[in-house]
Design a protein around this motif. Structure first.
Motif, PDB file in Angstrom:
ATOM      1  N   CYS A 100       0.822  -1.165   0.098  1.00  0.00           N
ATOM      2  CA  CYS A 100       0.086  -0.046   0.064  1.00  0.00           C
ATOM      3  C   CYS A 100       1.032   1.229  -0.142  1.00  0.00           C
ATOM      4  O   CYS A 100       1.813   1.131   0.918  1.00  0.00           O
ATOM      5  CB  CYS A 100      -0.899  -0.128   1.141  1.00  0.00           C
ATOM      6  SG  CYS A 100      -1.740   1.479   1.481  1.00  0.00           S
ATOM      7  N   CYS A 103       0.822   3.468   3.774  1.00  0.00           N
ATOM      8  CA  CYS A 103       1.127   2.965   5.068  1.00  0.00           C
ATOM      9  C   CYS A 103       2.543   1.910   4.695  1.00  0.00           C
ATOM     10  O   CYS A 103       3.187   1.948   5.736  1.00  0.00           O
ATOM     11  CB  CYS A 103       0.202   1.945   5.578  1.00  0.00           C
ATOM     12  SG  CYS A 103      -0.261   0.560   5.032  1.00  0.00           S
ATOM     13  N   CYS A 134      -4.643  -0.540   0.758  1.00  0.00           N
ATOM     14  CA  CYS A 134      -5.020  -1.646   1.613  1.00  0.00           C
ATOM     15  C   CYS A 134      -6.510  -1.051   2.363  1.00  0.00           C
ATOM     16  O   CYS A 134      -6.792   0.115   2.358  1.00  0.00           O
ATOM     17  CB  CYS A 134      -4.122  -1.798   2.958  1.00  0.00           C
ATOM     18  SG  CYS A 134      -4.098  -0.532   4.141  1.00  0.00           S
ATOM     19  N   CYS A 137      -6.289   1.578   5.033  1.00  0.00           N
ATOM     20  CA  CYS A 137      -5.799   3.051   4.590  1.00  0.00           C
ATOM     21  C   CYS A 137      -7.285   3.779   3.711  1.00  0.00           C
ATOM     22  O   CYS A 137      -7.391   4.844   3.963  1.00  0.00           O
ATOM     23  CB  CYS A 137      -4.643   3.285   3.610  1.00  0.00           C
ATOM     24  SG  CYS A 137      -3.284   2.979   4.734  1.00  0.00           S
ATOM     25  N   ARG A 207      -0.184   3.262  13.806  1.00  0.00           N
ATOM     26  CA  ARG A 207      -0.195   1.681  13.202  1.00  0.00           C
ATOM     27  C   ARG A 207       1.079   1.226  12.948  1.00  0.00           C
ATOM     28  O   ARG A 207       1.233  -0.041  12.914  1.00  0.00           O
ATOM     29  CB  ARG A 207      -0.872   2.057  11.770  1.00  0.00           C
ATOM     30  CG  ARG A 207      -2.532   2.203  11.833  1.00  0.00           C
ATOM     31  CD  ARG A 207      -3.162   2.735  10.613  1.00  0.00           C
ATOM     32  NE  ARG A 207      -3.014   1.779   9.696  1.00  0.00           N
ATOM     33  CZ  ARG A 207      -3.164   1.730   8.212  1.00  0.00           C
ATOM     34  NH1 ARG A 207      -3.266   3.042   7.846  1.00  0.00           N
ATOM     35  NH2 ARG A 207      -3.042   0.983   7.534  1.00  0.00           N
TER      36      ARG A 207
HETATM   37 ZN   LIG Z   1      -2.432   1.199   3.549  1.00  0.00          ZN
END
Ligand SMILES: [Zn+2]
Length: 286
Positions: A100, A103, A134, A137, A207
């Protein structure tokens, strides 16, 4: 992290032919040139269009937005039209986007409309506007203004600028990280504001905390460093390696940079990681 290779404008325009060929409410003579112009404007605008540029296709906004369901591959047995599922398959192919872009933790498994499809329905099936993210997100971005996020196909950052900072502190023998954007290095206040909002919106600090400590456990357990001087040399080497592997603005490289500036990160902390390795969900010790 941050950036994906942009799909080609030419390929995006080929998608218009498929879209129109399978939609009775779109016309090849009238709508095709208008959509091609809109895609040109989007590309020239660095991943966004103005209201004025959208105006010519306003009448087809809802029609095109309705065609997005044809990208869904969720249930191949429903008998629904899957004409555009190839878009989803191509953009979610690991060769196109391995992780992703927001992130850099998870694999992308959803398509985000960078400019949301409720407001900008004309762009609902434009692959330049479809970004693999993802689920986490995508969910966090869902109702936020697109201007709070950098477009992964149009990053607007000068190459070789190192802009992601990770301020590291040691709490109870573990590394705690706070990510921020280096506005001085970026030299662009508007972009600094956008990126600062982005890392806040996707809750990067929270996260990544677990991922950071898992990463450090893995790296420190396999290194043979024994002295504080050796640790400093090891960090310099790790920064070079992670920079090459993930990029200078990836969170891992930023963390290593942050640790090089953190005097409290010494062999006492390293040995704590070695003696108390972090156990991940499946019970394995990293
Ligand atoms: Zn992500």
């Amino acid at each position: 992290m941050w950036v994906l290779n942009k799909p080609s404008l030419a390929r995006s325009k080929q998608d218009i032919d498929v879209l129109i060929a399978h939609c009775n409410n779109l016309d090849a003579v009238v709508d095709k040139p208008l959509l091609e112009q809109l895609y040109n404007d989007y590309d020239n605008g660095g991943g966004e269009v103005t209201t004025a540029q959208l105006a010519a296709t306003d009448g087809k906004k809802d029609v095109i937005r309705g065609q997005y369901s044809k990208t869904s591959g969720k249930d191949p047995n429903t008998g629904l039209d899957k004409t555009l599922v190839y878009l989803r398959n191509e953009l979610l192919d690991p060769d196109f986007a391995e992780t992703c872009p927001y992130c850099s933790i998870n694999k992308p498994n959803q398509l985000d409309h960078y400019m949301d499809k409720s407001t900008y329905g004309q762009l609902a099936t434009c692959r330049l506007n479809l970004v693999p993210l993802c689920g986490h997100c995508n969910w966090l971005k869902s109702d936020k203004p697109y201007k709070d996020f950098m477009h992964p196909y149009y990053p607007k950052v000068r190459s070789r600028v190192v802009f992601l900072k990770a301020d590291c502190t040691i709490v109870h023998g573990r590394v705690c990280v706070s990510f921020s954007i280096d506005g001085t290095a970026l030299g662009n206040v508007a972009l600094e504001v956008r990126l600062t909002r982005q890392i806040s919106e996707i809750r990067l600090d929270k996260r990544l905390q677990k991922a950071v400590n898992e990463f450090l456990t893995h790296e420190l357990l396999r290194s043979h460093v024994r002295t504080n001087a050796g640790l400093r040399r090891t960090l310099a080497e790790m920064q070079t390696i992670t920079g090459r592997q993930y990029g200078d603005n990836d969170w891992r490289t930023a963390v290593i940079r942050g640790l090089r500036n953190c005097a409290a990160f010494d062999m006492t902390v390293v040995n704590n990681y070695r003696n108390n390795p972090i156990v991940v969900n499946n019970g394995a010790v990293l």
